[in-house]
Design an enzyme around this catalytic site. Structure first.
Site, mmCIF file in Angstrom:
data_model
loop_
_atom_site.group_PDB
_atom_site.id
_atom_site.type_symbol
_atom_site.label_atom_id
_atom_site.label_comp_id
_atom_site.label_asym_id
_atom_site.label_seq_id
_atom_site.Cartn_x
_atom_site.Cartn_y
_atom_site.Cartn_z
ATOM 1 N N HIS A 53 40.184 105.072 -6.899
ATOM 2 C CA HIS A 53 40.159 105.441 -8.312
ATOM 3 C C HIS A 53 40.316 104.176 -9.143
ATOM 4 O O HIS A 53 40.926 103.190 -8.692
ATOM 5 C CB HIS A 53 41.301 106.405 -8.633
ATOM 6 C CG HIS A 53 41.115 107.786 -8.090
ATOM 7 N ND1 HIS A 53 41.745 108.874 -8.634
ATOM 8 C CD2 HIS A 53 40.367 108.252 -7.059
ATOM 9 C CE1 HIS A 53 41.397 109.953 -7.964
ATOM 10 N NE2 HIS A 53 40.561 109.607 -6.996
ATOM 11 N N GLU A 55 42.210 103.363 -11.639
ATOM 12 C CA GLU A 55 43.589 102.922 -11.879
ATOM 13 C C GLU A 55 44.151 102.160 -10.680
ATOM 14 O O GLU A 55 44.752 101.096 -10.836
ATOM 15 C CB GLU A 55 44.502 104.126 -12.169
ATOM 16 C CG GLU A 55 44.083 104.953 -13.358
ATOM 17 C CD GLU A 55 43.173 106.134 -13.023
ATOM 18 O OE1 GLU A 55 43.264 107.148 -13.722
ATOM 19 O OE2 GLU A 55 42.368 106.025 -12.070
ATOM 20 N N CYS A 83 45.255 111.192 -12.635
ATOM 21 C CA CYS A 83 45.558 112.295 -11.724
ATOM 22 C C CYS A 83 46.947 112.062 -11.124
ATOM 23 O O CYS A 83 47.542 110.997 -11.308
ATOM 24 C CB CYS A 83 44.504 112.375 -10.617
ATOM 25 S SG CYS A 83 44.552 111.002 -9.437
ATOM 26 N N CYS A 86 47.183 108.843 -8.869
ATOM 27 C CA CYS A 86 47.216 107.609 -9.649
ATOM 28 C C CYS A 86 48.508 107.486 -10.439
ATOM 29 O O CYS A 86 49.085 106.399 -10.534
ATOM 30 C CB CYS A 86 46.007 107.536 -10.580
ATOM 31 S SG CYS A 86 44.463 107.316 -9.683
#
Length: 140
Positions: A53, A55, A83, A86
């Site tokens: 992801h 992040e 999410c 993360c």
């Protein structure tokens, strides 16, 4: 001096790049002392890794550049509210502030088909508890 408009413009640019690469168009930027130190977008499909992801990739890049995991003097800017995976990585990295452009819609819920079970192994659990306690005791 870095301004917020420049950060947001870069987030949008990276999101478009993710979209063109058939990735979920989420991007993240880490700012350290008023300077962009890392800028990433989702690469889960490209890397075939669930943890890719934006992040997490931005945090990894920042940690590598600063040669440390504690990023308590850094801020994170993202296009979409992180999410739960993360968010936990962000907390663990001690990021100071997180700014996001868009919250997730109410109908968009994270779900999991994974079940978690605690092993009922008292002897092994006690052994591991001793190992863990000893580690942290020796760290102090």
């Amino acid at each position: 001096m870095l301004n917020e408009k420049r950060i947001i413009d870069k987030l949008l640019y990276l999101s478009k790049k993710a979209y063109k690469n058939h990735e979920v168009p989420v991007s993240a930027i880490v700012v350290y002392h008023h300077t962009i130190i890392a800028a990433q977008y989702n690469k889960r499909e490209k890397k075939h890794l669930v943890t890719s992801h934006a992040e997490i990739l931005a945090i990894q890049k920042t940690s590598k550049k600063l040669k440390r995991w504690n990023l308590s003097d850094c801020d994170l800017y993202v296009t979409l509210k992180p999410c739960s995976m993360c968010a936990e990585v962000i907390k663990q990295s001690r990021i100071r502030n997180v700014y996001y452009l868009l919250d997730k819609p109410d109908f968009k819920h994270e779900y999991s088909k994974t079940n978690f079970f605690e092993l009922n192994k008292e002897k092994e659990r006690d052994t591991y508890q001793q190992i863990l306690s000893s580690f942290f005791r020796n760290m102090r």
